[in-house]
Design an enzyme around this catalytic site. Structure first.
Site, PDB file in Angstrom:
ATOM      1  N   HIS A 263      11.541  85.508  76.404  1.00  0.00           N
ATOM      2  CA  HIS A 263      12.397  85.920  75.215  1.00  0.00           C
ATOM      3  C   HIS A 263      12.619  87.381  75.254  1.00  0.00           C
ATOM      4  O   HIS A 263      12.274  88.195  74.427  1.00  0.00           O
ATOM      5  CB  HIS A 263      11.515  85.621  73.821  1.00  0.00           C
ATOM      6  CG  HIS A 263      11.361  84.125  73.389  1.00  0.00           C
ATOM      7  ND1 HIS A 263      12.786  83.769  73.100  1.00  0.00           N
ATOM      8  CD2 HIS A 263      10.666  83.270  73.450  1.00  0.00           C
ATOM      9  CE1 HIS A 263      12.532  82.401  72.760  1.00  0.00           C
ATOM     10  NE2 HIS A 263      11.144  82.131  72.934  1.00  0.00           N
ATOM     11  N   ASP A 326       5.319  82.682  73.739  1.00  0.00           N
ATOM     12  CA  ASP A 326       5.899  81.482  73.558  1.00  0.00           C
ATOM     13  C   ASP A 326       6.876  81.165  74.397  1.00  0.00           C
ATOM     14  O   ASP A 326       7.932  82.024  75.003  1.00  0.00           O
ATOM     15  CB  ASP A 326       6.291  81.303  72.033  1.00  0.00           C
ATOM     16  CG  ASP A 326       7.459  82.152  71.741  1.00  0.00           C
ATOM     17  OD1 ASP A 326       7.131  83.603  72.171  1.00  0.00           O
ATOM     18  OD2 ASP A 326       8.216  81.951  71.218  1.00  0.00           O
ATOM     19  N   GLU A 327       6.938  79.926  74.647  1.00  0.00           N
ATOM     20  CA  GLU A 327       8.298  79.403  75.591  1.00  0.00           C
ATOM     21  C   GLU A 327       8.783  80.206  76.677  1.00  0.00           C
ATOM     22  O   GLU A 327      10.047  80.471  76.848  1.00  0.00           O
ATOM     23  CB  GLU A 327       9.686  79.296  74.486  1.00  0.00           C
ATOM     24  CG  GLU A 327       9.297  78.534  73.285  1.00  0.00           C
ATOM     25  CD  GLU A 327      10.469  78.368  72.300  1.00  0.00           C
ATOM     26  OE1 GLU A 327      10.836  77.333  71.955  1.00  0.00           O
ATOM     27  OE2 GLU A 327      10.841  79.403  71.972  1.00  0.00           O
ATOM     28  N   SER A 328       7.823  80.702  77.558  1.00  0.00           N
ATOM     29  CA  SER A 328       8.232  81.048  78.754  1.00  0.00           C
ATOM     30  C   SER A 328       8.307  80.099  79.653  1.00  0.00           C
ATOM     31  O   SER A 328       7.153  79.409  80.048  1.00  0.00           O
ATOM     32  CB  SER A 328       6.935  82.250  79.160  1.00  0.00           C
ATOM     33  OG  SER A 328       7.411  82.713  80.300  1.00  0.00           O
ATOM     34  N   GLU A 378       0.894  79.108  73.290  1.00  0.00           N
ATOM     35  CA  GLU A 378       1.173  78.908  74.583  1.00  0.00           C
ATOM     36  C   GLU A 378      -0.205  79.681  75.558  1.00  0.00           C
ATOM     37  O   GLU A 378      -0.402  79.393  76.644  1.00  0.00           O
ATOM     38  CB  GLU A 378       2.380  79.325  75.147  1.00  0.00           C
ATOM     39  CG  GLU A 378       3.575  78.055  74.640  1.00  0.00           C
ATOM     40  CD  GLU A 378       4.076  78.408  73.512  1.00  0.00           C
ATOM     41  OE1 GLU A 378       3.624  79.227  72.638  1.00  0.00           O
ATOM     42  OE2 GLU A 378       5.356  78.126  73.471  1.00  0.00           O
TER      43      GLU A 378
END
Ligand code: ACM
Length: 690
Positions: A263, A326-328, A378
């Protein structure tokens, strides 16, 4: 004094119908001499007594000699609000003694709340005095908020009822996360959000300052971050200091988030040297998960983060700093030979393991700058350092795993406002759910919860109607006892609090009304449009995305943007149909019959009226299907009632036609959902059973 446990009043609720009101819920309390508990969040302990203090110009306040700017300002604000509510002009100068309201604070040195601030307070009001006691200034602030909510009408006069309240929160971390990256939120939004949070005793403003779509905080050390990553939309450090002061004065901590290692597209526009993959970077406009990620194998990355975190640690005084996580997706890491070689050399089998390495290093930097690190779930795995706090967005289970591992946690998964779920659905989700396998010791590691407001599909004009009033219900989940779960009672109090919040300057009611006037071009047209809008709610983030492929560039001043999640009529119609079908009282049944008939007639009338408004304002054609369906639903309601009243069995052709209508109406369409279908379905089924 004779104390009696407080009564819960399930008073009859008003059904608001767009801009009309069939009967006002407040009128009930206006005529009642009985204490109406409209406190939200519900205090942990409260007893009521008979009697009350009339609220007149002689109402005075004493701070018991305390000199604390935060306390003095908050007292002044409280008296201002009470004046505004009652129209009674007060002498607001603090008295030395013999005041109506005496505030006694043990420790008057507080300047900024922290996680372990004592937030308890007590209020003891009799028929001539109110004593508010607290250990800290911040506890006193909560007491003042409660006092404002206590002020009510008794026998046609304003009064503070005799009550004894001993209140303290269930959880110390009661947050609201606001994303200001996807859509920048100017300072007025931030300030009014803080006002709303203070009113319902939320105490953590989690400021999601950076993401792919914008880097929103001034860095003096690395000016290119903001200069190139923000479209010029960011907060200066002076502005941030002002916000923190304002928040502190309302008992609210400000926890900033700098989301790494993913992000980070907006970071790379100015500073591509820290990217894993070298490619041209521009501020991301579409949403979702981008591949760009910091290079975790380079010492330069940590040098940069050390300096950046140090700068931000100086700016934000709170002891906690959120570093995202998050969301890596690991794609850029897997595609980069030197990163793959690094993983092999360190015996890492997955990019998750590489992220743990990265998180551990970041955590050390955060600690070096005297902060504790929070991260999304995460970052949790068996190697996660025990002092990382886990914020769970993917489910409640990860918090349980975290607590068993010894990590503290904050629950957010059920509290995503962009899912557009009802207040009821989110309210019933507890940070420590039924059947939790955590021991009492492990449960203490659950610090609380945070409501999350992501900004993909909101703008400064619509953000309030997505946050409020649902967040007030969740504030109760985090503050009040676990057993506080009476949904109709919550909605009854929420309806009162919602009006009060709009009066503080929040725009969750007034904003959509203004939007409707812009859409319809006239007050008359907007009244018609309000009838349709009042029964619709916006689709969830995913529903809307799948239809519209929204991006940062999508215009968001459309009819759907002025629909409200969990519109008041949803719960009101449930209660109305319940009364109509099941009330034992003939008077109640008849009243409900009349109200339902009026409501359905208004739906029928609105269809044709809106056709002519839409002819002049083509944007309204975005709701052409809904506009056609509403009068048919109104007719279904009227005919169902006719059938019930006349004990006539409906024809099978009619049943089939209405079933088809209800099914079509239940489809997500034109970015919206009807919010009123379950009670309508109930009426329809009751008609079929004649
Ligand atoms: C998140 O919603 N990606 C934290």
């Amino acid at each position: 004094m004779n104390r009696t446990p407080v009564l819960r009043h399930h008073c009859t609720k008003g059904v608001s119908l767009g801009v009309f009101c069939l009967f006002a819920s407040m009128a009930v309390s206006a005529q009642s001499p009985v204490f109406q508990n409209t406190l939200l969040p519900e205090p942990s302990r409260m007893t009521t007594a008979s009697g009350s203090i009339p609220f007149t110009k002689d109402f005075t306040v004493s701070l018991s000699g305390a000199h604390n700017v935060i306390l003095e300002e908050a007292t002044r604000r409280t008296l201002d609000a009470m004046e505004a509510y009652t129209g009674v002009q007060l002498n607001k100068a603090p008295q030395d003694a013999n005041a109506t309201l005496t505030i006694q604070v043990q420790d008057t040195t507080g300047t900024r709340p922290t996680l372990d601030t004592d937030e308890s307070y007590s209020i003891d009001s009799t028929s001539n005095k109110v004593i508010l006691q607290a250990k800290t200034v911040f506890g006193a602030l909560y007491g003042l908020e409660t006092l404002q909510q206590l002020l009510q009408v008794e026998d046609g006069h304003y009064a503070i009822p005799a009550v004894q309240i001993n209140d303290s929160p269930r959880f110390p971390w009661r947050g609201l996360m606001l994303d200001v990256s996807r859509h920048f939120m100017p300072l007025p939004v931030i300030y009014r959000t803080l006002d709303g949070m203070a009113a319902v005793k939320l105490n953590v403003f989690h400021w999601h300052l950076t993401d792919d779509q914008g880097f929103r905080i001034e860095s003096k050390r690395f000016p290119k971050l903001t200069l190139m990553g923000s479209d010029g939309l960011f907060y200066t450090q002076d502005q941030v200091r002002d916000v923190i002061r304002y928040a502190s004065a309302r008992g609210i901590r400000v926890v900033p988030e700098f989301d790494v290692p993913g992000h980070v597209t907006s970071w790379f526009v100015g500073m591509p040297e820290f990217a894993s993959v070298q490619r041209p970077y521009a501020i991301a406009r579409p949403f979702g998960v981008w591949d760009g990620a910091l290079d975790p194998t380079q010492e330069n990355t940590y040098k940069f983060l050390d300096a950046f975190i140090g700068e931000m640690a100086d700016l934000f005084p709170d002891e906690y700093m959120h570093m995202g996580g998050d969301e890596s997706n690991g794609k850029d890491w897997k595609a980069t030979p030197h990163i793959v070689a690094f993983m092999q050399a360190h015996n890492m089998k997955s990019t998750e393991e590489l992220q743990t390495y990265f998180s551990t290093r970041v955590l050390a930097l955060v600690k070096k700058h005297h902060k504790q690190m929070v991260g999304w779930d995460e970052i949790l795995n068996p190697g996660t350092p025990k002092d990382a706090i886990i914020q769970s967005w993917r489910g409640v289970e990860s918090l349980s795993v975290a607590a068993k591992q010894g990590n503290r946690g904050i629950l957010s998964a059920p509290y995503y406002l962009d899912g557009m779920k009802s207040a009821e659905r989110m309210y019933l989700d507890d940070p420590i759910p039924d059947g939790s396998t955590l021991t009492a010791e492990q449960q203490k590691l659950i610090l609380g919860g945070e409501v999350c407001m992501w900004a993909e599909q909101i703008t400064p004009q619509t953000v309030d109607s997505r946050i409020w009033p649902r967040t007030a219900a969740l504030a109760e989940r985090f503050w009040s006892t676990r057993e506080t779960r009476d949904v109709p009672d919550m909605y009854r109090r929420l309806a009162v609090e919602s009006i009060r919040l709009d009066g503080l300057g929040l725009t969750h009611i007034s904003g959509p009304q203004s939007g409707l006037r812009q859409l319809a071009g006239s007050e008359e047209g907007s009244s018609q449009l309000a009838v349709l809008i009042s029964v619709l709610s916006p689709g969830s983030l995913h529903e809307r995305y799948s239809q519209q492929k929204t991006s940062q560039l999508t215009p968001m001043a459309n009819p759907v943007d002025y629909t409200r999640p969990d519109p008041p009529i949803r719960e009101e119609l449930v209660l109305l149909v319940e009364r109509y079908l099941h009330s034992a009282s003939p008077t109640e049944h008849t009243a409900a019959h009349q109200q339902l008939t009026n409501l359905f007639q208004s739906w029928i009338a609105t269809g044709a009226a809106l056709d002519s408004v839409a002819a002049e304002h083509p944007k309204l054609n975005q709701l052409s299907l809904r506009r056609a369906q509403l009068p048919k639903l109104g007719l279904l309601g009227i005919q169902s009632i006719d059938s019930i009243e006349s004990h006539t069995v409906p024809t099978s052709a009619w049943v089939e036609e209405q079933s088809t209508l209800l099914k079509a109406a239940a489809e997500h369409s034109e970015l919206t959902n009807f919010a009123i279908l379950p009670p309508l379905q109930q009426l329809f089924e009751a008609a079929g059973k004649q």
